[in-house]
Every structure is written in structure tokens, then in C-alpha cells.
Scaffold this motif. Structure first.
Motif, mmCIF file in Angstrom:
data_model
loop_
_atom_site.group_PDB
_atom_site.id
_atom_site.type_symbol
_atom_site.label_atom_id
_atom_site.label_comp_id
_atom_site.label_asym_id
_atom_site.label_seq_id
_atom_site.Cartn_x
_atom_site.Cartn_y
_atom_site.Cartn_z
ATOM 1 N N ALA A 267 2.129 -5.015 3.299
ATOM 2 C CA ALA A 267 1.160 -5.767 4.098
ATOM 3 C C ALA A 267 1.326 -7.272 3.909
ATOM 4 O O ALA A 267 1.132 -8.048 4.841
ATOM 5 N N SER B 34 -1.347 -11.670 14.892
ATOM 6 C CA SER B 34 -1.722 -10.500 15.679
ATOM 7 C C SER B 34 -2.229 -9.403 14.752
ATOM 8 O O SER B 34 -2.096 -9.482 13.532
ATOM 9 N N SER B 35 -2.795 -8.381 15.349
ATOM 10 C CA SER B 35 -3.322 -7.248 14.604
ATOM 11 C C SER B 35 -2.221 -6.629 13.752
ATOM 12 O O SER B 35 -1.107 -6.435 14.223
ATOM 13 N N GLY B 36 -2.515 -6.389 12.470
ATOM 14 C CA GLY B 36 -1.532 -5.795 11.575
ATOM 15 C C GLY B 36 -0.652 -6.802 10.869
ATOM 16 O O GLY B 36 0.218 -6.430 10.073
ATOM 17 N N SER B 37 -0.868 -8.103 11.106
ATOM 18 C CA SER B 37 0.003 -9.127 10.505
ATOM 19 C C SER B 37 -0.336 -9.410 9.047
ATOM 20 O O SER B 37 0.426 -10.095 8.365
ATOM 21 N N GLY B 38 -1.499 -8.911 8.580
ATOM 22 C CA GLY B 38 -1.845 -9.082 7.166
ATOM 23 C C GLY B 38 -3.031 -9.996 6.895
ATOM 24 O O GLY B 38 -3.322 -10.305 5.744
ATOM 25 N N LYS B 39 -3.743 -10.404 7.940
ATOM 26 C CA LYS B 39 -4.864 -11.346 7.781
ATOM 27 C C LYS B 39 -5.943 -10.794 6.847
ATOM 28 O O LYS B 39 -6.381 -11.476 5.918
ATOM 29 N N SER B 40 -6.386 -9.569 7.126
ATOM 30 C CA SER B 40 -7.467 -9.003 6.307
ATOM 31 C C SER B 40 -7.013 -8.772 4.875
ATOM 32 O O SER B 40 -7.757 -9.031 3.927
ATOM 33 N N THR B 41 -5.773 -8.320 4.720
ATOM 34 C CA THR B 41 -5.237 -8.107 3.372
ATOM 35 C C THR B 41 -5.227 -9.430 2.605
ATOM 36 O O THR B 41 -5.619 -9.491 1.435
ATOM 37 N N VAL C 103 3.649 0.593 2.639
ATOM 38 C CA VAL C 103 3.359 -0.403 3.663
ATOM 39 C C VAL C 103 3.331 -1.773 2.988
ATOM 40 O O VAL C 103 2.520 -2.019 2.099
ATOM 41 N N LEU D 20 1.151 5.044 0.853
ATOM 42 C CA LEU D 20 0.529 6.147 1.595
ATOM 43 C C LEU D 20 1.457 7.344 1.425
ATOM 44 O O LEU D 20 2.441 7.465 2.136
ATOM 45 N N PHE E 82 0.854 -1.183 0.000
ATOM 46 C CA PHE E 82 0.000 0.000 0.000
ATOM 47 C C PHE E 82 0.889 1.231 0.000
ATOM 48 O O PHE E 82 1.838 1.309 0.783
HETATM 49 P P1 ADP Z 1 -4.717 -7.711 10.196
HETATM 50 O O1 ADP Z 1 -6.024 -8.005 9.512
HETATM 51 O O2 ADP Z 1 -3.913 -8.947 10.470
HETATM 52 O O3 ADP Z 1 -4.899 -6.882 11.438
HETATM 53 P P2 ADP Z 1 -4.204 -6.012 7.903
HETATM 54 O O4 ADP Z 1 -4.179 -6.903 6.725
HETATM 55 O O5 ADP Z 1 -5.449 -5.240 8.136
HETATM 56 O O6 ADP Z 1 -3.805 -6.850 9.210
HETATM 57 O O7 ADP Z 1 -3.009 -4.969 7.794
HETATM 58 C C1 ADP Z 1 -1.671 -5.337 7.505
HETATM 59 C C2 ADP Z 1 -0.829 -4.072 7.358
HETATM 60 O O8 ADP Z 1 -1.218 -3.370 6.186
HETATM 61 C C3 ADP Z 1 -0.984 -3.088 8.500
HETATM 62 O O9 ADP Z 1 0.248 -2.464 8.706
HETATM 63 C C4 ADP Z 1 -2.012 -2.118 7.983
HETATM 64 O O10 ADP Z 1 -1.849 -0.870 8.578
HETATM 65 C C5 ADP Z 1 -1.686 -2.077 6.497
HETATM 66 N N1 ADP Z 1 -2.859 -1.806 5.661
HETATM 67 C C6 ADP Z 1 -3.945 -2.597 5.510
HETATM 68 N N2 ADP Z 1 -4.807 -2.075 4.641
HETATM 69 C C7 ADP Z 1 -4.271 -0.905 4.228
HETATM 70 C C8 ADP Z 1 -4.695 0.132 3.316
HETATM 71 N N3 ADP Z 1 -5.836 0.058 2.638
HETATM 72 N N4 ADP Z 1 -3.864 1.189 3.163
HETATM 73 C C9 ADP Z 1 -2.700 1.263 3.811
HETATM 74 N N5 ADP Z 1 -2.241 0.341 4.681
HETATM 75 C C10 ADP Z 1 -3.012 -0.725 4.896
#
Ligand code: ADP
Ligand code: MG
Length: 238
Positions: free
Chosen positions: A24, A43-50, A22, A17, A15
Motif C-alpha cells: 500500500a 486516485s482511489s487505492g493510491s495509499g492516501k488512507s494508509t 499488498v 492477505l 498488508f
Molecule cells: P486510498 O485511500 O488512496 O483509496 P488505501 O490506502 O485505502 O488507498 O489503499 C491502498 C491499497 O492498500 C489498496 O490496494 C487497498 O486495497 C490496500 N489496503 C488498504 N488497507 C488494507 C487492509 N487493511 N488490508 C489489505 N489491503 C489494504
């Protein structure tokens, strides 16, 4: 189809910014076989949602290859991805995302409506999906007439009604109490022949999976098989 449902090869997602990048996902290679039930932890921020967004065709990787059901979707346009998504993937979310003034049956019919299925077949398939999740006697109930666990079961029926190759669940028990979480996990893991990828940060939930993949800083830290937790079949309901 014989091959894996999901085959990720060297997937990255960066990503931008402003002038900050970033990273991810930093090279994720992962296969999920047909019928597997995989929990993704980290953990939070590890990339699960991405990762879920890429696997769910909601987002495209920056680099790497993604074969879904043997089809390379990593170069598909957004419109093609949307079609792939509707045809191939069912989603379950923490917040159920049901339409509130709409019966259970109509909620489950919705994906079939988008797919252009006729009224009669839509009704029949939605009723069948609701029966599969144990709600065959609640077809006309509105979401606010159902418990949280029942609402999540409606959402699961809605995800299943299109016969997806893959079910993606993002914290599906996050809004439920322990006992209801167990009921939902028992239902999800009991669905035959379904491939499930589930994101959770709860070890109690991951315990139901056959396989746990843990992410750290956008990479796979570990990938382990385990004997899944199951409720005692002799347990007597209170
Ligand atoms: P998780 O779901 O494990 O908490 P995320 O996949 O949401 O982790 O995020 C992984 C990393 O990517 C984090 O550092 C987050 O801040 C960054 N990130 C996620 N989505 C975006 C986005 N749309 N723009 C910028 N950074 C992002
Ligand atoms: Mg997340």
C-alpha cells in the motif's frame, strides 16, 4: 520545537492477505513543517488512507522511520501510540462523528475528559474552541439542531481543543455542498499556527492548500507548492 512536525523516511506498509501481499505504501519520504497546510491527493487505492493512518498513529509502518514532533513513533507500542495520538493529533472526518444526544459543548469537552482535565477547565476550553470556529452562541445546541457546516465546525473545535501539534482531516468536506465546503475550508486554512494534513480527491478542495502531494501506487508522484485559493474578502454574503 524547531524541526518538522512530520518526518517520514522510507515508509512502507505491506498488508498480507493470505499468501498475497499488498504494497500500500512503497517508500514514502515526506516532511511537513510547522504551520504548513498540505493536501494529499491521488486516485482511489493510491495509499492516501494508509498514509493518513500511519501519520495519525492509528497504524504502524512495515518499515521506515516516522518522527512526530521529533519523537520516533515508528517503534512505539499500540498503547504508546494511543497516548501520542491523544496528546499530539486532532482528527476531522467526513462524517463529523459527533455524539447525537450531546450538546456541542459536551462533544468538544470529550477529548479533555479522556485527558483527565477537570470540569471547570474543560467547559472553559471547549467554549473557547467553539468560539474560535464561530459557534460561541451555539454551545447548548444538539448536533441535529445544527447545519452540516456547523456540525463540521463542532468537529473541528473538538479536534482543536487539546491544542494538537497536527490536525489530520480525511475528506472533511466530502458530505457538504460547495458553498458549505468553502466555509469549512476558509475556516481550516484561517487557523493560525496550525499544521494541517488533509486528504481529498477534489481539486477544488486541494486548491486551498499551500502544498499538494499526489500519491500513485503507494509512492509520491508529485509534491508542489502553490498559491492557495482564498475567498474574495469583499464578497458580499447573500
Ligand atoms: P486510498 O485511500 O488512496 O483509496 P488505501 O490506502 O485505502 O488507498 O489503499 C491502498 C491499497 O492498500 C489498496 O490496494 C487497498 O486495497 C490496500 N489496503 C488498504 N488497507 C488494507 C487492509 N487493511 N488490508 C489489505 N489491503 C489494504
Ligand atoms: Mg481512502
Amino acid at each position: 520545537m524547531a524541526g518538522p512536525v512530520v518526518a517520514l523516511e522510507g515508509i512502507t506498509r505491506v498488508f498480507s492477505l493470505g499468501d498475497v501481499e499488498v504494497h500500500a505504501l512503497r517508500g514514502v519520504t515526506l516532511q511537513v513543517a510547522r504551520g504548513e497546510f498540505v493536501a494529499i491527493m491521488g486516485s482511489s487505492g493510491s495509499g492516501k488512507s494508509t498514509l493518513m493512518n500511519v501519520v495519525g498513529c492509528l497504524d504502524r509502518p512495515t518499515a521506515g522511520r516516522y518522527l512526530l514532533d521529533g519523537v520516533d513513533v515508528s517503534r512505539q507500542s499500540r498503547a504508546e501510540l494511543a497516548r501520542t495520538r491523544n496528546k499530539t493529533i486532532g482528527f476531522v472526518f467526513q462524517s463529523f462523528n459527533l455524539l447525537s444526544r450531546t450538546s456541542a459543548l459536551e462533544n468538544v469537552e470529550l477529548p479533555l475528559l479522556y485527558a483527565g482535565v477537570g470540569t471547570r477547565q474543560r467547559r472553559a476550553r471547549a467554549a473557547e474552541a467553539l468560539t474560535r470556529v464561530g459557534l460561541g452562541d451555539r454551545l447548548e445546541h444538539l448536533p441535529n439542531q445544527l447545519s452540516g457546516g456547523q456540525q463540521q465546525r463542532v468537529a473541528i473545535a473538538r479536534a482543536l481543543v487539546t491544542n494538537p501539534s497536527l490536525l489530520l482531516a480525511d475528506e472533511p468536506t466530502g458530505a457538504l455542498d460547495t458553498r458549505t465546503s468553502e466555509e469549512v475550508m476558509s475556516l481550516l486554512t484561517g487557523l493560525r499556527d496550525l499544521t494541517v494534513v488533509l486528504v481529498t480527491h477534489e481539486h477544488d478542495v486541494a486548491a486551498w492548500a499551500q502544498r499538494v502531494v499526489t500519491l500513485r501506487d503507494g509512492q509520491i508522484l508529485s509534491d508542489t507548492q502553490q498559491t492557495p485559493f482564498r475567498l474574495d474578502p469583499n464578497r458580499h454574503e447573500a
